[in-house]
Enzyme design. Structure first.
Site, short mmCIF file in Angstrom:
data_model
loop_
_atom_site.label_atom_id
_atom_site.label_comp_id
_atom_site.label_asym_id
_atom_site.label_seq_id
_atom_site.Cartn_x
_atom_site.Cartn_y
_atom_site.Cartn_z
N LEU A 14 69.75 63.15 84.93
CA LEU A 14 68.57 63.11 84.16
C LEU A 14 67.93 62.30 85.52
O LEU A 14 68.89 61.52 86.09
CB LEU A 14 68.24 62.60 83.52
N CYS A 15 66.82 62.17 86.20
CA CYS A 15 65.37 61.10 87.46
C CYS A 15 66.39 59.89 86.73
O CYS A 15 66.38 59.33 85.90
CB CYS A 15 64.74 61.74 86.34
N PRO A 16 67.02 58.99 88.20
CA PRO A 16 66.31 59.39 88.97
C PRO A 16 68.63 60.00 89.81
O PRO A 16 68.53 59.98 90.98
CB PRO A 16 65.92 58.38 89.80
N ASP A 41 67.73 69.22 85.73
CA ASP A 41 66.84 68.32 85.05
C ASP A 41 65.41 69.60 85.34
O ASP A 41 65.06 69.61 86.35
CB ASP A 41 67.06 66.90 85.55
N ASP A 47 61.07 65.67 91.66
CA ASP A 47 61.30 64.78 92.40
C ASP A 47 61.98 65.16 93.46
O ASP A 47 61.32 63.95 94.54
CB ASP A 47 62.44 63.95 91.07
#
Length: 83
Positions: A14-16, A41, A47
């Site tokens: 998942l981010c980041p 994600d 992103d």
């Protein structure tokens, strides 16, 4: 420049983390080379658009692939080249 594409599997992250892993992978390739990142994600496409815009890399393509996306990025030509 070589014709090979470095593939980075960031599925399940998942981010980041996908962007951070891509940034590290881009440091290991020559200017003008392409990396391909596999992500699951749902926020990753946005992103990576922002990351490429800020870092000066070229976002070549974002494809739906299975349950995620395949993102292809071309490393900017030179350190000072922001396009």
């Amino acid at each position: 420049m070589t014709n090979s594409v470095k593939v980075l599997d960031a599925t399940g992250l998942l981010c980041p983390l996908p962007v951070l892993r891509a940034r590290k992978a881009l440091r290991a390739v020559s200017p003008g080379e392409i990396i391909e990142i596999w992500v699951t994600d749902p926020a990753a496409p946005a992103d990576f658009r922002a990351f490429c815009h800020e870092a000066g890399h070229t976002l070549i393509q974002i494809d739906v692939a299975g349950e995620g996306n395949r993102i292809r990025i071309k490393k900017r030509s030179r350190q000072g080249d922001r396009r």
